[in-house]
Scaffold this active site. Structure first.
Site, PDB file in Angstrom:
ATOM      1  N   LYS A  43       0.839  -1.154   0.045  1.00  0.00           N
ATOM      2  CA  LYS A  43      -0.012   0.176  -0.003  1.00  0.00           C
ATOM      3  C   LYS A  43       0.876   1.420   0.061  1.00  0.00           C
ATOM      4  CE  LYS A  43      -3.956  -2.250   2.117  1.00  0.00           C
ATOM      5  NZ  LYS A  43      -4.514  -2.787   3.158  1.00  0.00           N
ATOM      6  N   GLN A  87      -3.290  -1.145   9.727  1.00  0.00           N
ATOM      7  CA  GLN A  87      -3.222  -2.604   9.159  1.00  0.00           C
ATOM      8  C   GLN A  87      -3.728  -3.539  10.383  1.00  0.00           C
ATOM      9  OE1 GLN A  87      -2.539  -3.495   5.640  1.00  0.00           O
ATOM     10  NE2 GLN A  87      -3.176  -5.388   6.546  1.00  0.00           N
ATOM     11  N   ASP A 110     -10.736   3.462   5.600  1.00  0.00           N
ATOM     12  CA  ASP A 110     -11.226   2.099   5.734  1.00  0.00           C
ATOM     13  C   ASP A 110     -12.745   2.353   5.717  1.00  0.00           C
ATOM     14  OD1 ASP A 110      -9.798   0.065   5.222  1.00  0.00           O
ATOM     15  OD2 ASP A 110      -8.801  -0.062   7.214  1.00  0.00           O
TER      16      ASP A 110
END
Ligand SMILES: NC(=O)c1ccc[n+]([C@@H]2O[C@H](COP(=O)([O-])OP(=O)(O)OC[C@H]3O[C@@H](n4cnc5c(N)ncnc54)[C@H](OP(=O)(O)O)[C@@H]3O)[C@@H](O)[C@H]2O)c1
Length: 274
Positions: A43, A87, A110
């Site tokens: 990412k 994460q 998210d």
């Protein structure tokens, strides 16, 4: 679809940079899990390619809940950081949901913060949960009509089934569906999936969806997966391709679209604050 979204994100980032704003997506890794470290690296590389700054904090596996909250509070306070990604999974002694609640909802790329779930439920603007948003975008991109059709979602989990059901039932051209959600409380769930025009698997039970559960010609979206080590085991058995009218590929299905939505959320967060 994911590539197109990422190209649009890159253009948006370049425009912000030209206007003197450097979009910034911060990442947080806790512990030394190889797979998590790998995902974060991917990412970060992608963030750099798209033009984002990506400050990174790596906490040791022994970090406390308070240590994690302190990192998030710092990012909340930093006006130069527009989005924050923690994460997961994080080490078992830490509570991910509690940490998420510390994060500024507007920096939650998210889209999983309770405030953002509430915004979704109420139809208010805010970052959308990435996998459900990616599935709506994927259906739209492929010209699959959703409005007025029967969508059945197998699974009511917080990351996929529940938010997807809310999203596809919203009053919008690419949604407007008749959505049914089935789960372990519905013993005869195949009764519902067999009549679905669009079936989304969101259970995390490898091979749970078999051809006899699919209406011939239906669109089948495989969202649920379980990892055994690095092996990815999807909910949708490959043999469903024989019955389905269209089906997401085993590899390269909703994973890439999820990542694309993450960066779209990050760009929107940067735009919102610039
Ligand atoms: N590809 C991606 O990028 C991506 C992103 C996010 C999530 N996912 C995957 O999506 C899946 C769902 O995640 P989640 O967090 O939303 O859900 P979750 O919390 O893991 O819940 C799973 C849901 O499936 C239902 N279920 C499980 N076994 C079942 C069975 N035998 N029969 C009927 N229903 C069953 C459960 O029912 P009950 O509620 O009754 O227990 C629950 O609602 C996971 O596999 C996850 O890995 C993939």
């Amino acid at each position: 679809m994911a590539e197109r979204v990422l190209a649009e994100v890159a253009e948006g980032v370049a425009a912000l940079r030209a206007a003197g704003v450097t979009p910034s997506l911060a990442t947080v890794l806790v512990g030394d899990d190889d797979a998590s470290a790998g995902y974060i690296r991917i990412k970060q590389r992608q963030a750099a390619e798209l033009g984002f700054a990506s400050p990174h904090v790596h906490l040791p596996a022994s970090a406390s809940q308070a240590d994690l909250h302190a990192v998030l509070a710092d990012f909340n306070a930093d006006a130069g950081v527009h989005g924050v990604l923690v994460q997961h999974p994080i080490p078992g002694h830490l509570d991910y949901d509690r940490a998420l609640q510390v994060l500024d909802p507007d920096k939650d790329v998210d889209g999983m913060h309770p405030v953002n779930m509430g915004r979704l439920a109420l139809g208010l603007p805010g970052p959308l949960p990435c996998t459900p948003a990616g599935i709506e975008a994927l259906l739209a991109y492929h010209g699959v009509p959703v409005a007025s059709r029967e969508v059945v979602v197998l699974g009511r989990g917080a990351t996929l089934g529940r938010p997807l059901a809310m999203l596809l039932a919203q009053k919008r051209a690419t949604a407007n569906a008749a959505v049914t959600v089935v789960h372990t409380g519905v013993a005869d769930w195949p009764r519902y999936t067999r009549r679905a025009e669009i079936l989304v698997a969101a259970a995390g039970v490898p091979g749970i969806v078999r051809p006899e559960h699919v209406r011939p010609g239906a669109v089948v979206v495989g969202g649920g997966v379980r990892y055994e080590g690095r092996r990815l085991l999807p909910d949708v058995d490959e043999s469903c391709a024989r019955v389905a009218g269209a089906i997401t590929p085993r590899v390269g299905g909703v994973g890439p679209t999820t990542v694309a939505m993450l960066f779209r959320n990050a760009l929107r967060a940067a735009r919102g604050r610039s």
